[in-house]
Every structure is written in C-alpha cells, then in structure tokens.
Design an enzyme around this catalytic site. Structure first.
Site, PDB file in Angstrom:
ATOM      1  N   ARG A 191       0.845  -1.181   0.000  1.00  0.00           N
ATOM      2  CA  ARG A 191       0.000   0.000   0.000  1.00  0.00           C
ATOM      3  C   ARG A 191       0.888   1.241   0.000  1.00  0.00           C
ATOM      4  O   ARG A 191       2.048   1.181   0.403  1.00  0.00           O
ATOM      5  CB  ARG A 191      -0.899   0.021   1.237  1.00  0.00           C
ATOM      6  N   HIS A 192       0.314   2.339  -0.408  1.00  0.00           N
ATOM      7  CA  HIS A 192       1.080   3.586  -0.388  1.00  0.00           C
ATOM      8  C   HIS A 192       1.359   3.996   1.051  1.00  0.00           C
ATOM      9  O   HIS A 192       0.515   3.837   1.935  1.00  0.00           O
ATOM     10  CB  HIS A 192       0.318   4.693  -1.113  1.00  0.00           C
ATOM     11  N   GLU A 193       2.557   4.515   1.258  1.00  0.00           N
ATOM     12  CA  GLU A 193       2.920   5.009   2.585  1.00  0.00           C
ATOM     13  C   GLU A 193       1.967   6.132   2.998  1.00  0.00           C
ATOM     14  O   GLU A 193       1.552   6.946   2.175  1.00  0.00           O
ATOM     15  CB  GLU A 193       4.361   5.530   2.560  1.00  0.00           C
ATOM     16  N   ALA A 201       4.533   0.043  -3.306  1.00  0.00           N
ATOM     17  CA  ALA A 201       3.511   0.760  -4.072  1.00  0.00           C
ATOM     18  C   ALA A 201       3.981   2.132  -4.524  1.00  0.00           C
ATOM     19  O   ALA A 201       3.500   2.660  -5.535  1.00  0.00           O
ATOM     20  CB  ALA A 201       2.232   0.892  -3.243  1.00  0.00           C
ATOM     21  N   ASP A 202       4.907   2.738  -3.806  1.00  0.00           N
ATOM     22  CA  ASP A 202       5.364   4.088  -4.129  1.00  0.00           C
ATOM     23  C   ASP A 202       6.421   4.116  -5.234  1.00  0.00           C
ATOM     24  O   ASP A 202       6.835   5.197  -5.674  1.00  0.00           O
ATOM     25  CB  ASP A 202       5.933   4.762  -2.877  1.00  0.00           C
TER      26      ASP A 202
END
Length: 549
Positions: A191-193, A201-202
């Site tokens: 997942r994005h931070e 994800a980033d």
C-alpha cells in the site's frame, strides 16, 4: 509525533467478587504502538508501554495496583494467543510463480531444438508478430533512434529490432501498479505510505513516468528522422496529451464511488491526467530544441555524451527554473493557519497542532484552484493521521517534479552514450542522501510520494536508472532474457491500465471472499487478477492487437 487517541475506558474492578475490570479492543499491527494509561480523571499518567502487536494475536494488558496510597501501578503485556505468520501466503505465491518460471525456462531450452522451434514458430506465426512495431508512448527501432555516425553505441544494434528493455521496464512497472491497485493482498508494504517514506507501491508510478521520458526521446528522434515536420510532430503530441487527460477524467475517475459523476464532484487531477500533461511539456520541450538533420558529430567535445547534452542546455535551465518555482511555493507561500514551509500530514500528526494543514502549500494550492470537491477524497494520510481535509497526490504542485522525473528519463538515451551516465545518477543518489539525511522523518525534504518531493524524484530516478540499465543489459545486450512476461503488458500499457481500472469490480478480477480478513484470499484474488491481465496482453500481442494513442 501523533496526538494520543482515546482507545478505551477500563471500568473499575468488582472488589466483592474479585473480578478485574476488563475491556476488549482491536489495534493496528503495522507499526509499534504506545499505550498510555491515565487515571479516571485523565489528569495523571499511570504508565506507558510501547509494543508491536502481531496480526491476529490475542494479548492482555494486565494492570495491577501496587500501592494505593501512591497510586503506583504495573503494566505488563501477556500473550494469550500468539500471532499468525501473515507472510506465509507471500512465500507460497513466490514458490508457485517460481515453479511456473522453471517450467518456462525448461520450455525455452526445448525451443533450442530445431524441430521443436520450427513447429512452434509455424503454429504461432511468431516471426511475423515480432516485426510488429507499436506502442503508446513510442519506442522506435534502434536504427531509427541513432544517428548515421558509424561509431559503436550502446543503443544501436545491427538488426532493426525494437528495444525490448523499454517495454519490459514499462511492463514491470505497470504490473506492479495493477497488483497494488487491486489491493496487494492487503499487506501494508503493498500500500502507499501514509506520508513520509517508501513502500513497494510508491515505486511504480515514478518508474512509469521515467520510462515515458526515455521512450519520448527515442520516439521524437525517430519521427523526425523519417521526415516528419516539427509542426506535424507537435500536433501528435497535443493529440496524445488530450486523449490521456480525457481518458483520465471521464473513464478512470475514483469519484465514481461517490455516485454518478457531475461537475459538482468531478475529480480533475489523476494518474492519466498527470501523465498527459507531463508528456505534453517534456515532449514539446524536447521537440523545440531538437535540431532536425543535425549531425551528431558536429560538436567536438572530449566526452562523446557531451555532444548530445550541450546543445540542450536551455532544457536544463527550464527544468531548474521549475524546481526553483516548486521550492519557492513549497517553502515560502503563506498558507492560512499553517506554518510556512509545512510538509507534514496534518490531522493528528505533529501532536495535532496543524489538523487542517495536510500537504502544506501543495494542498492549499489545490483547494484554492480546484476546489475541495474536485480532489481525491480519501488520501493515504487519512489512515494513520486521521486527516479530514481532501488531498490529491496528483495535484498541481507535484506535477512540477513529475515533469522533472520524465525529463531525467529523457536523458537516458543521451547518457548511455558516454562517460557521464553513472556519475549523473550517482549524483542524484547523493542529493537524496543529503536532503533526507538518510532518514525517514528527520531530513530537510523527506521522501514523500504524496508531495512528489524533490528527494522522492531523485531517489526514484536513481533506482529507475539502475533497474533499466540492468534490464537493458540482460534483454538487449546479452539477450539472456526475452523480457517475458512483462514485455507483453508493456506493449499495451494504456489498454492494460484503463482495463484494470474499468473492470476492477467484475468477475473474474474480483469475487466475494469467504474471509475478508484473510491475507491468503486477498493475495490469491489480487494475483489472479494481475495474472489475467498479463495473459490478456500476451494474447493481444500474439494477435497483433495494440492500442495506440
């Protein structure tokens, strides 16, 4: 530096029955938590304990009064039921895909046997398919992307083959993006931070922007060498940019989840919108300073690469001016109710001092120019920092650094030619280390995907260059790897991206799960959906179907 949030009230024990007061709560397991116990009046801190809980573990925080007169208490964590190993599904999936890879490698060895290879080529018509030249952002034949100079160059080969490494890199970025967008098995690192820092994800969006810049350089060079005028090429640039922005606003718009779209809640920024505008600026800038028909050896310099870089010094000045604008707006623009130069998440971050300052100047500019209803309504910062302000990770201010990221990718064909390639991207790595102080939170400008901070861009471009160099060496130089399976979605990247967004909630890409809390079920569903898009792109490649913008 988060403000403490009320978790539960522990009722007093029943003295006559000697039963302790008890309350059950559920807590997050991604980060270590600090539990603070206050007296009933809330004015006295009794104990504080930090602990990193495990997934599906059952724990007790046992509180005992040691001295009633001094109100001394003890706090101890007791493990009633140990947490599960939530990473076993990832290991199992890795073993399954490794097995598939082994089967494919064995199949490739069989393909080296002449009778087998001839039969397969005859059935699948592979030779004809391999001659197909097409892609979304352009990636011309290698012979078209180099000059008539007979000197050996890394980007030139004897054959008129497509540079498969570019499509492989693009496809790798795209497949990770699809997997992440589908949920990534509900693992936090997919997942994005929430704010500062990096997860898997980033990585993918900036890599996609980077390879878009690389392909743009080669594509424009190819079109001009084939005799197209700058006016014609600019018309194609405008049309591509318009289509990308239009598709992003109309087709791939997350605000559909709020109900039927209207002008009242239409989200203006987005991934495709940012790609379209970035492509417009970078491609137009490259076209403006490209010398049609100029000989590559017309400028004598000690280093071959400088022959290509020095004529484009106006582009570097333009990019540096953009960075100055980003720095001035980020750190000097007054934002009502917020400290100047604020880069934090707002909400309960920074001990709750600036709850409505999410993103600082970047968020303020978007809210001022776009309006809150036309922005992304569920930013990643809301998960941990409990922010209430809308914030768009594809907003206006961050687009400046996205343009710079694409421009750095555009330099790759030039930098691969000579002696300054490694030092250039090594220098970007050094800039990242200085800006971040090699830490997540303590740097001058932390790595932040939501803000698209300059340290985020220099770090991602450094990573992207190293990865692209490795793929180029394996795929196009040594030919140890064909680029499969990432090569195929890389050839149809726009179709795969839009398709995975449009059909995200349809079977077989999604189905009702028996246990919505199971990593294994989420991971199986997300990997199945991602694999299906790889198979679809492979079938389209074999059928010679390509969606070109």
């Amino acid at each position: 530096q988060c403000l403490y949030q009320f978790l539960a009230f522990v009722p007093p024990s029943n003295g006559s029955l000697r039963e302790p007061g008890m309350v059950a709560v559920m807590v997050d397991t991604q980060h270590p938590l600090t539990l603070l116990l206050n007296s009933s009046g809330g004015d006295e801190e009794l104990c504080k304990i930090q602990y990193h809980f495990g997934e599906f573990g059952n724990y007790s925080l046992v509180i005992k009064t040691l001295n009633t007169s001094t109100k001394t208490v003890s706090c101890d964590i007791v493990i009633n039921e140990g947490p599960i190993n939530s990473y076993l599904p990832v290991l199992f999936a890795f073993l399954v895909y490794t097995g598939i890879l082994v089967i494919l490698v064995v199949g490739r060895l069989f393909m080296k046997i002449d009778p087998v290879r001839n039969w397969v080529y005859k059935k699948l018509n592979l030779r004809e398919t391999d001659h197909r030249i097409n892609s979304e952002f352009g990636s011309p034949n290698t012979t078209d992307s180099v000059g008539s100079d007979a000197s050996p160059r890394l980007w030139s080969t004897a054959s008129r083959q497509r540079l498969r490494s570019l499509d492989t890199f693009r496809g790798l970025s795209l497949i990770i993006m699809v997997f992440v967008n589908y949920g990534g098995g509900k693992y936090w690192f997919f997942r994005h931070e929430s704010w500062n820092g990096l997860t898997v994800a980033d990585l993918v969006f900036p890599w996609f922007v980077f390879i878009m810049g690389t392909s743009t350089s080669l594509s424009l060079s190819s079109m001009l060498r084939r005799g197209a005028s700058k006016k014609q090429v600019f018309g194609k640039i405008l049309w591509r940019s318009f289509l990308l922005i239009l598709l992003g606003i109309i087709v791939v718009n997350p605000n559909y989840c709020l109900g039927p779209l209207s002008w009242d809640n239409l989200r203006f920024p987005g991934v495709l919108q940012r790609l379209g505008f970035t492509y417009l600026v970078v491609a137009a800038l490259e076209l403006l300073f490209t010398r049609v028909g100029a000989e590559s050896g017309s400028l004598e310099t000690p280093c071959p690469a400088l022959k290509d870089i020095l004529p484009y010094w106006p582009q570097w000045i333009f990019m540096l001016m953009l960075e100055v604008i980003w720095l001035c707006l980020t750190f000097l623009l007054p934002v009502p109710g917020c400290p100047r130069g604020y880069l934090g998440p707002g909400g309960i971050g920074d001990f709750g001092k600036y709850p409505n300052c999410t993103g600082g100047a970047a968020g303020y500019i978007d809210r001022l120019l776009l309006g809150e209803k036309h922005m992304y309504q569920h930013p990643s910062s809301s998960v941990i920092y409990q922010t209430t302000m809308p914030y768009d990770p594809e907003g206006i201010l961050g687009t400046i650094n996205t343009i710079f990221m694409a421009f750095l990718g555009l330099q790759v064909p030039l930098l691969f030619l000579g002696c300054i390639s490694f030092s250039n991207f090594l220098f970007q790595g050094i800039i990242s280390a200085v800006l971040t102080k090699c830490s997540k939170e303590e740097g001058f400008i932390p790595i932040n995907k939501n803000l698209w901070s300059i340290s985020y861009v220099t770090t991602m471009s450094c990573f992207a260059f190293i990865l692209l160099l490795l793929i180029y060496y394996l795929v196009d130089v040594r030919r140890l790897w064909s680029g499969a399976p990432f090569f195929y979605p890389g050839m149809n990247s726009i179709l795969v991206y839009i398709g995975h967004e449009v059909f995200a909630n349809y079977f077989p890409f999604k189905w009702k799960m028996q246990d919505s809390q199971s990593h294994a079920e989420h991971l199986a569903q997300n990997l199945t959906a991602t694999t299906l898009w790889v198979i679809i792109s492979y079938v389209l490649y074999r059928k010679r179907i390509f969606w070109k913008i």
